[in-house]
Design an enzyme around this catalytic site. Structure first.
Site, mmCIF file in Angstrom:
data_model
loop_
_atom_site.group_PDB
_atom_site.id
_atom_site.type_symbol
_atom_site.label_atom_id
_atom_site.label_comp_id
_atom_site.label_asym_id
_atom_site.label_seq_id
_atom_site.Cartn_x
_atom_site.Cartn_y
_atom_site.Cartn_z
ATOM 1 N N GLU A 77 98.048 81.459 74.848
ATOM 2 C CA GLU A 77 97.958 82.827 75.349
ATOM 3 C C GLU A 77 99.306 83.366 75.807
ATOM 4 O O GLU A 77 99.466 83.824 76.936
ATOM 5 C CB GLU A 77 96.917 82.895 76.480
ATOM 6 C CG GLU A 77 95.516 82.646 75.944
ATOM 7 C CD GLU A 77 94.447 82.676 77.017
ATOM 8 O OE1 GLU A 77 93.412 83.302 76.790
ATOM 9 O OE2 GLU A 77 94.646 82.041 78.070
ATOM 10 N N GLU A 121 89.164 77.738 71.711
ATOM 11 C CA GLU A 121 88.317 77.832 72.895
ATOM 12 C C GLU A 121 87.052 78.568 72.499
ATOM 13 O O GLU A 121 87.109 79.616 71.845
ATOM 14 C CB GLU A 121 89.010 78.579 74.042
ATOM 15 C CG GLU A 121 90.200 77.848 74.635
ATOM 16 C CD GLU A 121 90.886 78.625 75.753
ATOM 17 O OE1 GLU A 121 90.210 79.476 76.378
ATOM 18 O OE2 GLU A 121 92.071 78.385 75.999
#
EC number: 3.2.1.23
Length: 1026
Positions: A458, A546
């Site tokens: 991220e 994820e």
């Protein structure tokens, strides 16, 4: 520069990532002799773990400037355990934040500015005397993990500076050592420019949290080693490439190599070190067995450094032979398409934070193996070296992730806003990015379990991360590169070899798999996907790095993801995440509880968002593992009355390690069991006849085949169950009241029904059942009321259900009985309460109680459906019985809680538990303990007095808990659930699923919702046990 100026320069310049550090290198061990190697203890390593002295300053203005000098008076220093976090030993306070930076709203900063007001400094001191084995040699100090930035002095001399909290910081200290006592001083700064790169979703904990040790090297030493074990799956031969670099007196030295396993030597030989102290050897056509998670075969490579044929150093390395590659847009392990049944894992312990032990690691890895998890992502930083050794040994596939996350620089409140994101393509951040990539690669490159390098997490995208990917490819041609962030910036799609996404919904993933559509998330909320370009077919293999955000009672709908395994390019995913990040805290009364963000008065905070684990923070299992274990199994079992079909999704292993147990149950009670051994080759499916031993019966029958371990393994005992399959010939009770004369007392306020050893009261005033007394024991503490809502889950709150469904909570709590219909006959009493629901015109619910001469109460609740209303979480009745009734047994889907979207892994059977145990202690109290498809249940005291509830015509859902829905809903922590004076029963016609796609907007999938337009009927019978 004076020392103060030097410190500020290093802290505030993002281009300075280390000063005077040793080059990153492999994590191999070494010994001075074969005898020392056989004993297993490195004599050239001296641990500095233990008690250290410390001074803690709230900010740089309060720091002890001369603490590192030898003449400094240490009398007033405190003590601290190393390794260990500062905040968990009384120095500062823990803070939990997810995306936002910990200083947000307190200091206005932009990269590379460093906080000043809250930049705490820990000044550590450790005195040591060098062990004899290290004397007269080059000596180094190794810090295996320090957060965030570290300055080191020895005997008053400045040694160096380092960043990157999760890989070793090492310095040579030979020139600063003295005979006898030596003073080591270390200043750890909470914040530096490196803090912008370490914005992971975790507790912000600082200090020296991994091992510290001294080490010395022999006169000639293998400093770095890269061992590559390749497996040619077509010829079934192995190839071993050894590249090493020596330091010291390496001229005219030889390296002898021996590769062996327990069966003997595979190959051996020797080669000379070249003029630069380097050696490269390639050994081909080796007769070996390959490494995989299914069969983690490791070989021992022993390197002998020879000086005139005398051994001067021994270097052991574990080698696994495997080939991991992307071929024809598929990830292949040893030639087979792999599917990751993975989980993300933070290093975490509820008492010690990220300072975890080998015991913690062993518990984690055994639980993963026991629940069919085959892969782990080191979210979001390199783990301790021991973890990789265990993954090699036990068999787990590892995505090794660099210590890089800058989430808060480009995503604000769920929206992509990269106006000041880093590292982007900024030259000043490139040294840190490459340093972190190099540190991880060099340390972990020899581990067979590491099959993918990840550039970080991220951090948007840009040239800096692209250069990280190029670096990985330049130094290692055996592992692909992963990075999810390009989904937000498709200009840099080339960074990643794998199409990786976070929290993509099953339909979005399927769209990619069938059309090749790429998404660009940069202009939309991360809750949804924007349109992309059609390429007609996937250009890369797909994983969800994820998915399944398992916060609280979650994990519903996992099967919608595993069903995608039918598409070749779908290669699995990694659940978020393994363990709740909760920290023990002591209450004023001395008791402990598991705390989350905000409980330490930490502000800003992201509160309970740290509780996403499939295991609890205290390393006990959550009910969520029940579903994971079933759906992640490589062995699939389908059963009917005469046969079993077994699909073996293993890539390499047949089923010889397993025994299959064929069982028959009648009404949940086992009547027969037979043992079978089935041979199904990897990747194949076969059907076998099974002689289920069964007699003609009117009972409900369950045909079951369970797969169990034939022998004990390193990770589970003999008989450990892998998975099972069931086939049910359903037969639900159709019991009706027995008509016989009744003693009925029709009062002004109550209808009383009396019989042998029982009395029942149905109230006209309270409009419900108010008394059920059997054998002189009163069972009803609070009469049944309508229940349309539950104690909302984390996922419910994230999806906005408390707002959307608020009317149903009011409807259940404040319904008004507008009509009471009473039918009394000589042999029958039936009372029907007609409920009107507040705010919901023309919606009626009828609840009927009918009592027969045995004292059995037949209960029916009907909701007829009304279009145009919001969905509701559940429909049924909630009531309370005496608190002494805590023993619980049921015939339904268990053994853990079960919901309509969390049924895989819940098997129909009879289970014994208790009211206390059936409530899962999620970090924030919420809906728990439901049991789907229940035929009957009993609640009793220790004297076997109790009630039995039997489903009529259709199975129901139920829970029996220590607290009411309202009590659970109002509590923010488990300790706030006070000891109840009742046992709370819910009997439901239906409850919606719990969801799990994410916890910030994803709804429960439509097929698992309850539509208010549909009709629901609940019918059950209550009777005494005795």
């Amino acid at each position: 520069m004076n020392m103060t100026e030097k410190i500020q320069t290093y802290l505030n310049d993002p281009k300075i990532v280390s000063v005077n550090t040793v080059d990153a290198h492999s994590d191999h061990k070494y010994f001075e002799s074969l005898e020392e190697f056989s004993e297993g203890e490195m004599k050239l390593r001296q641990s500095l773990n233990g008690k250290w002295k410390i001074h803690y300053a709230q900010n740089t203005n309060q720091v002890l400037k001369d603490f590192y000098k030898t003449e400094f008076d240490e009398t007033d220093l405190n003590f601290i355990n190393v390794p260990g976090h500062l905040e968990l030993q009384g120095f500062g306070s823990p803070q939990y934040v997810n995306t936002q930076y910990p200083w947000d709203g307190k200091e206005f900063l932009r990269p590379p500015q460093v906080p000043q007001e809250s930049n705490a400094v820990a000044s550590y001191v450790k005195h040591f005397t060098l062990n004899d084995a290290l004397k007269d040699k080059k000596v180094f100090i190794s810090f295996q993990g320090v957060a965030t930035s570290i300055f080191v002095w020895v005997n008053g001399n400045f040694v160096g500076y380092s960043e990157d909290s999760f890989t070793p910081s090492e310095f040579e200290i030979s020139d600063y050592l003295v005979e006898g006592d030596n003073k080591l001083a270390v200043a750890v700064y909470r914040y530096s420019t490196a803090s912008w790169l370490e914005d992971q979703d975790f507790w912000r904990l600082y200090g020296i949290f991994r091992d510290v040790y001294l080490y010395a090297i022999p006169k000639v030493h293998v400093q770095d080693l890269f061992v590559k074990g390749d497996y040619d799956y077509q010829t079934k031969a192995g190839q071993l490439d050894i590249d090493l670099k020596t330091v010291g007196d390496y001229e005219d030295k030889k390296i002898k190599y021996v590769l062996s396993d327990y069966e003997g030597i595979v190959t051996e030989g020797d080669a000379s070190v070249n003029g630069d102290g380097e050696l490269s050897v390639s050994l081909e056509n080796l007769k070996i067995k390959p490494w995989s998670a299914e069969s983690p075969k490791l070989y021992d490579l022993i390197l002998h450094v020879l000086d005139d044929d005398q051994v001067v150093e021994v270097v052991p390395v574990k080698v696994g032979f495997r080939r991991f590659e992307i071929k024809d847009k598929l990830m292949l392990l040893n030639g087979k398409r792999i599917v990751f049944k993975g989980v993300n894992r933070h290093e975490f312990n509820a008492r010690t934070g990220r300072c975890i032990t080998e015991e913690d690691m062993l518990w984690d890895i055994k639980v993963m193996k026991q629940h069919n998890i085959n892969a782990v992502r080191t979210s979001h930083y390199p783990n301790q070296t021991r973890w990789y050794e265990l993954c090699d040994e036990y068999g787990l596939y590892v995505i090794d992730e660099a210590n890089l996350e800058t989430h808060g620089t480009w995503q604000k409140l769920g929206l992509c806003e990269p106006s000041w994101n880093i590292p982007a393509s900024e030259p000043e951040w490139l040294p840190a990015c490459l340093d972190r990539a190099n540190n991880m690669f060099q340390r972990d490159k020899n581990h067979a379990s590491v099959i993918i390098w990840s550039c970080g997490n991220e951090s948007y995208a840009g040239k800096d991360i692209a250069d990280m990917a190029d670096y990985f490819r330049s130094v290692d041609n055996t592992r692909p590169v992963h990075y999810e962030g390009v989904a937000w910036c498709r200009e840099f799609d080339y960074i990643t070899d794998i199409e990786s996404r976070m929290y993509a919904k099953p339909a979005d993933i399927e769209e990619y798999l069938t059309t090749g559509k790429l998404v660009d998330l940069s202009s939309v909320s991360d809750k949804h996907f924007a349109s992309g370009n059609l390429t007609n077919k996937p250009q890369k293999p797909y994983i969800s790095c994820e998915y399944m955000h398992t916060m609280g009672n979650s994990g519903g709908g996992l099967q919608l993801y595993t069903d995608l395994e039918k598409y070749p390019e779908y290669q699995g995913g990694f659940i978020w995440d393994f363990i709740d990040q909760a920290i023990y805290k002591t209450l004023p009364n001395g008791s402990e509880f598991l705390s989350y963000g905000g409980d330490w008065h930490d502000r800003p905070s992201d509160y309970e968002f740290c509780g996403n684990g499939i295991v609890f923070a205290d390393r006990t299992l959550t009910p969520k593992l029940q579903t994971v274990k079933h759906l992640y199994s490589n062995i699939k079992i389908a059963v009917d009355e005469k046969s079993v079909t077994i699909k073996n999704d293993n890539l390499f292993e047949d089923l010889s390690a397993y025994t299959f147990l064929a069982r028959v149950y009648e009404d949940g009670r086992k009547v027969s069991e037979s043992e079978y051994h089935f041979d199904v080759k990897p990747g194949e499916e076969a059907t076998f006849p099974v002689n289920f031993v069964v007699e003609a019966s009117n009972s409900e029958q369950i045909y079951e085949v369970a797969c169990v371990l034939r022998e004990a393994t390193e990770w589970a005992p003999k008989g450990h169950e892998i998975v099972r399959g069931q086939y049910v010939v359903e037969k639900i009770s159709t019991e009706t009241p027995v008509k016989a004369p009744l003693n009925v007392v029709e009062g002004d306020f109550n209808i009383g029904i009396q019989g042998q050893n029982f009395s029942i009261l149905l109230s006209r005033a309270q409009n419900t059942l108010v008394s059920a007394k059997y054998n002189g024991v009163e069972f009803i503490e609070k009469g049944p009321k309508l229940s349309f809502t539950r104690a909302y889950t984390d996922n419910d709150r994230g999806a906005g259900y408390p707002f959307e469904m608020a009317g149903w909570k009011v409807a259940g709590n404040y319904s008004k009985v507008t009509d009471t219909q009473i039918q009394i006959e000589d042999d029958s009493v039936k009372v029907t309460y007609v409920h009107e629901l507040p705010g919901l015109s023309d919606v009626e619910v009828k609840v009927t109680y009918q009592v027969d001469y045995k004292g059995r109460i037949f209960v029916t609740a009907n909701y007829d459906g009304k279009a145009g209303l919001p969905n509701f979480p559940e429909f049924g009745l909630e009531f309370a019985i005496g608190s002494q009734f805590t023993n619980l047994s049921y015939y339904g889907y268990g053994a853990e809680e079960s919901y309509r979207d969390k049924l895989p892994g819940a098997y129909l059977g009879r289970y014994e538990t208790s009211v206390e145990k059936t409530f899962a202690p999620y970090l924030m109290p919420q809906e728990s303990g439901n049991h789907y498809g229940t035929r009957e249940f009993t609640v009793s005291d220790d004297n076997h007095n109790g009630l039995k509830f039997t489903a009529l015509n259709k199975a129901f859902e139920f829970s029996a808990l220590r607290n009411s829905t309202e009590q659970i809903e109002n509590a923010r922590h488990q300790y706030e659930l006070q000891e109840s004076d009742a046992t709370w029963i819910k009997v439901l016609a239906a409850q919606m699923g719990v969801g799990g796609d994410d916890t910030w907007g994803a709804p429960v999938h439509d097929e698992f919702l309850l539509s208010s337009a549909d009709s629901y009927q609940l019918s059950f019978m209550i009777e005494p046990l005795n």
